[in-house]
Design a protein around this motif. Structure first.
Motif, PDB file in Angstrom:
ATOM      1  N   LEU A  49      -0.787   0.027 -10.920  1.00  0.00           N
ATOM      2  CA  LEU A  49      -1.124  -1.391 -10.753  1.00  0.00           C
ATOM      3  C   LEU A  49      -0.098  -2.272 -11.456  1.00  0.00           C
ATOM      4  CD1 LEU A  49      -5.024  -1.353 -11.112  1.00  0.00           C
ATOM      5  CD2 LEU A  49      -3.639  -1.623  -9.033  1.00  0.00           C
ATOM      6  N   GLU A  78       2.005   1.764  -3.430  1.00  0.00           N
ATOM      7  CA  GLU A  78       0.890   2.265  -4.233  1.00  0.00           C
ATOM      8  C   GLU A  78       0.676   3.751  -3.980  1.00  0.00           C
ATOM      9  OE1 GLU A  78      -2.901  -0.039  -4.401  1.00  0.00           O
ATOM     10  OE2 GLU A  78      -3.751   1.840  -3.650  1.00  0.00           O
ATOM     11  N   GLU A  79       0.737   4.136  -2.712  1.00  0.00           N
ATOM     12  CA  GLU A  79       0.542   5.541  -2.363  1.00  0.00           C
ATOM     13  C   GLU A  79       1.615   6.415  -3.004  1.00  0.00           C
ATOM     14  OE1 GLU A  79       0.028   6.390   1.752  1.00  0.00           O
ATOM     15  OE2 GLU A  79       0.005   8.548   1.403  1.00  0.00           O
ATOM     16  N   GLU A 113       0.830  -1.196   0.000  1.00  0.00           N
ATOM     17  CA  GLU A 113       0.000   0.000   0.000  1.00  0.00           C
ATOM     18  C   GLU A 113       0.870   1.253   0.000  1.00  0.00           C
ATOM     19  OE1 GLU A 113      -3.443  -0.264   2.757  1.00  0.00           O
ATOM     20  OE2 GLU A 113      -3.245   1.908   2.796  1.00  0.00           O
ATOM     21  N   VAL A 171      -3.559   5.242 -12.179  1.00  0.00           N
ATOM     22  CA  VAL A 171      -3.952   3.935 -11.644  1.00  0.00           C
ATOM     23  C   VAL A 171      -3.389   2.763 -12.471  1.00  0.00           C
ATOM     24  CG1 VAL A 171      -5.898   2.436 -11.088  1.00  0.00           C
ATOM     25  CG2 VAL A 171      -5.987   4.860 -10.475  1.00  0.00           C
ATOM     26  N   PRO A 172      -3.553   2.753 -13.795  1.00  0.00           N
ATOM     27  CA  PRO A 172      -3.069   1.575 -14.538  1.00  0.00           C
ATOM     28  C   PRO A 172      -1.564   1.345 -14.381  1.00  0.00           C
ATOM     29  CG  PRO A 172      -4.505   2.931 -15.925  1.00  0.00           C
ATOM     30  CD  PRO A 172      -4.250   3.712 -14.675  1.00  0.00           C
ATOM     31  N   ILE A 194       0.872   6.552  -6.909  1.00  0.00           N
ATOM     32  CA  ILE A 194      -0.299   7.397  -7.194  1.00  0.00           C
ATOM     33  C   ILE A 194       0.044   8.854  -6.874  1.00  0.00           C
ATOM     34  CG2 ILE A 194      -2.650   7.980  -6.447  1.00  0.00           C
ATOM     35  CD1 ILE A 194      -2.831   5.563  -8.071  1.00  0.00           C
ATOM     36  N   GLY A 195       0.714   9.051  -5.751  1.00  0.00           N
ATOM     37  CA  GLY A 195       1.071  10.398  -5.310  1.00  0.00           C
ATOM     38  C   GLY A 195       2.014  11.109  -6.266  1.00  0.00           C
TER      39      GLY A 195
END
Ligand SMILES: Nc1nc2c(ncn2[C@@H]2O[C@H](COP(=O)(O)OP(=O)(O)OP(=O)(O)O)[C@@H](O)[C@H]2O)c(=O)[nH]1
Ligand SMILES: Nc1nc2c(ncn2[C@@H]2O[C@H](COP(=O)(O)OP(=O)(O)OP(=O)(O)O)[C@@H](O)[C@H]2O)c(=O)[nH]1
Ligand SMILES: [K+]
Ligand SMILES: [Mg+2]
Ligand SMILES: [Mg+2]
Lengths: 281, 296
Positions: free
Chosen positions: A29, A15-16, A12, A25-26, A19-20
């Motif tokens: 991922l 991921e953060e 996570e 998103v793609p 994204i940040g």
């Protein structure tokens, strides 16, 4: 725990971070997926391993396909022509000044042309830059057809024996059909007047831009064949992670990054360094 | 604007609405999809997390699971939370009790400060208020000419001291002039700057001290990504901004910035910029906007 050696917390966190940094998103991922796979295989174990794996993947994506930052010049006689495009306020005009400065320092005779006849003060802005850089300048009057300015610029470039002409354009949102057509016309006129021109059509992208960057590059690229991206305002806190998704989708090299408001604040894009900094906390 | 966000949320909702009963896993799946839609619309990661937490608490409560039409109930919860994320109520431009009303435009480079100054000047003039603009961007080449041209277009005088670098002095003299000329509104354009640029942020603080503005409007590009929160916080911490203008909303920006900036600053969005031309300014209505996002 999702995967052995990889607790949910660290995935996570990754991921953060992605994204940040505006990877989207793609792409996020995909990159966390790479890490998951490595962890499953037991190849990557610590948070440091994960970060390294992501960095390596970013480098691989950005290095694949077209990644040359060198500018393309005209070797067939006549001047080299660069066309600079992008949405409003991203840094087109400033980037032109920076490029003009860089090329002048390399000993080239440079001319910059005021193809933004729309925005208040745009012509004067470019004129000031030409004075500071010490290069040729082709002016215009407010409201004039930008294609006519581009045409003039090529005429004058030949007369004055200039090596490189850089044509400014008004900022326009990629959703503005009329203005996009106008841009297509500028591009077409340049090509008609001089075979092979423009030799570079650079899309300027503000690094603070989020996912809208995808739509911008897609739309501009559909109307005028782009040859590269300049990523500006990298001196701020934005990381510009969107260029990874852009590379995968459009295979355009980032040629330069803008790192300030002065004419010296332009540096060639370094993939390794970018991968390093984009993953810094 | 907001169309993509809205279409995608509608996609999630229509799936949920069709079901007579919603189980907890179904709701969780729906919430996951909503989260993704928000992130794809550039809603800040933290803001999204907080939002989802609030929605989840309500959605997994008795209320939804036992409701007659649980899908509809979930939409309602999201709508409520979206509205509160956008600012609940419309917040108009504040006018000072004793004129002139001083408005300061601040923000990152290229966000649309100067253009928005022109738009607000036009609006004020049309509302019969004697208005003046002041050129306090002494750095960007031809910033003064840009403001002067806009001033001519809207028929509002522009105070400038071409060549001077003394921003605070310019501001002070402009304010004196405005007072003696009995202006109702004075709009100060400032240079774009990074929120981490201490020297330039300091300049704004000194300007604020001198001007005691009724409004400090933070102008942000509507296409901004995850940085919206850092930037807005930076300006708000330094200046205690009074409102936000989101520009370039005439394109296909998904509007995540709108949802993020209020979320972290609590400062209302006052206007949307919806065009390069000087009539491209819209008042911002949070309730209507939430409705538009949810297509209701
Ligand atoms: N910090 C920083 N500011 C930049 C950079 N590049 C441009 N700017 C600033 O961004 C603002 C907009 O730059 P311009 O060059 O006028 O942008 P443009 O794309 O030509 O704008 P329009 O012609 O209005 O569409 C100016 O204040 C520039 O000084 C950069 O790399 N870093
Ligand atoms: N499409 C559209 N363009 C806008 C809007 N607001 C501003 N612009 C354009 O965005 C660009 C930048 O606007 P400016 O007003 O010069 O921005 P600024 O914040 O003053 O820029 P600096 O002074 O360089 O920091 C210009 O090309 C404007 O025409 C808007 O609402 N919609
Ligand atoms: K950066
Ligand atoms: Mg420009
Ligand atoms: Mg400005």
């Amino acid at each position: 725990v999702l995967v052995k050696g990889l607790d949910e917390g660290s995935l996570e966190g990754l991921e953060e971070q992605l994204i940040g940094a505006d990877f989207g998103v793609p792409a996020t991922l995909r990159l966390t997926g790479v890490v998951e796979t490595l962890a499953e295989r037991g190849v990557a174990r610590s948070q440091r391993d994960f970060l390294r794996a992501v960095r390596e993947e970013i480098v691989a994506i950005l290095s694949a396909g077209r990644s040359d930052t060198a500018l393309r010049f005209n070797y067939e006689g006549g001047p080299t022509v660069f066309l600079i495009v992008g949405v409003n306020g991203v840094g087109k005009t400033t980037t032109i000044a920076k490029l003009a400065h860089r090329l002048t320092r390399q000993g080239r005779r440079v001319m910059i042309a005021a193809g933004d006849t729309f925005r208040a003060g745009a012509i004067e802005q470019l004129r000031r830059w030409a004075e500071r850089v010490g290069c040729e300048f082709v002016g215009s009057e407010p409201g004039r057809d930008p294609a006519a300015v581009a045409f003039d610029a090529l005429e004058q470039a030949r007369e004055k024996n200039v090596d490189v002409v850089i044509v400014d354009t008004a900022g326009r949102l990629h959703t503005q059909g009329d203005l996009m057509k106008e841009l297509e016309k500028v591009h077409r006129v340049l090509g008609k007047k001089l075979d092979g021109a423009p030799h570079e059509t650079l899309a300027v992208l503000d690094s603070t831009t989020g996912q809208n960057a995808m739509a911008q590059i897609r739309s501009f690229g559909q109307l005028v064949p782009l040859t590269g991206i300049v990523l500006t305002k990298m001196d701020g806190t934005a990381k510009g992670g969107i260029v990874v998704a852009l590379k995968e989708e459009f295979d355009l090299p980032v040629k330069f990054i803008g790192v300030g408001e002065k004419m010296t604040d332009l540096v060639p894009f370094e993939i390794e360094q970018f991968a390093e900094e984009v993953m810094e906390a | 604007m907001f169309d993509q966000l809205s279409d995608k949320l509608e996609g999630v909702f229509s799936g949920l609405r069709q079901r007579g009963v919603l189980t907890e896993p179904m709701i969780r799946e729906g919430l996951r999809e909503i989260r993704r839609v928000l992130l794809e619309a550039d809603v800040n990661f933290q803001v999204t997390r907080d939002f989802m937490k609030r929605v989840e608490e309500k959605a997994l409560g008795e209320r939804v699971l036992k409701a007659v039409s649980p899908g509809q109930q979930l939409v309602k919860i999201v709508h409520e939370e979206l509205t509160s994320m956008l600012g609940e109520r419309r917040s108009p431009l504040a006018l000072a009790p004793i004129p002139p009303t001083v408005i300061m435009m601040v923000g990152l480079q290229g966000s649309g400060k100067t253009t928005t100054a022109g738009k607000i000047a036009r609006k004020m003039k049309r509302e019969m208020r004697q208005t003046r603009m002041v050129a306090c961007d002494v750095y960007r080449p031809a910033a003064v000419e840009q403001l002067q041209t806009l001033g001519e277009q809207v028929g509002v005088p522009v105070y400038a001291e071409p060549g001077s670098q003394d921003v605070v002095g310019i501001a002070r003299r402009a304010l004196e002039l405005a007072q003696s000329e009995r202006d109702r509104v004075v709009i100060f354009d400032t240079a774009g700057r990074l929120q981490i640029d201490e020297q330039l942020m300091d300049e704004l603080k000194r300007l604020k001290e001198v001007l005691k503005p009724a409004e400090i409007l933070f102008v942000a590009d509507g296409m901004i990504g995850q940085e919206s929160v850092n930037v807005a916080k930076g300006f708000d911490d330094a200046l205690d901004i009074t409102g936000v203008v989101l520009t370039k909303m005439d394109g296909d920006a998904r509007g995540g910035a709108a949802l993020s900036i209020y979320g972290v600053t609590g400062k209302p969005i006052k206007f949307l910029g919806v065009g390069e031309k000087l009539d491209g300014l819209e008042e911002f209505h949070p309730e209507r906007m939430a409705g538009r996002i949810l297509q209701q």
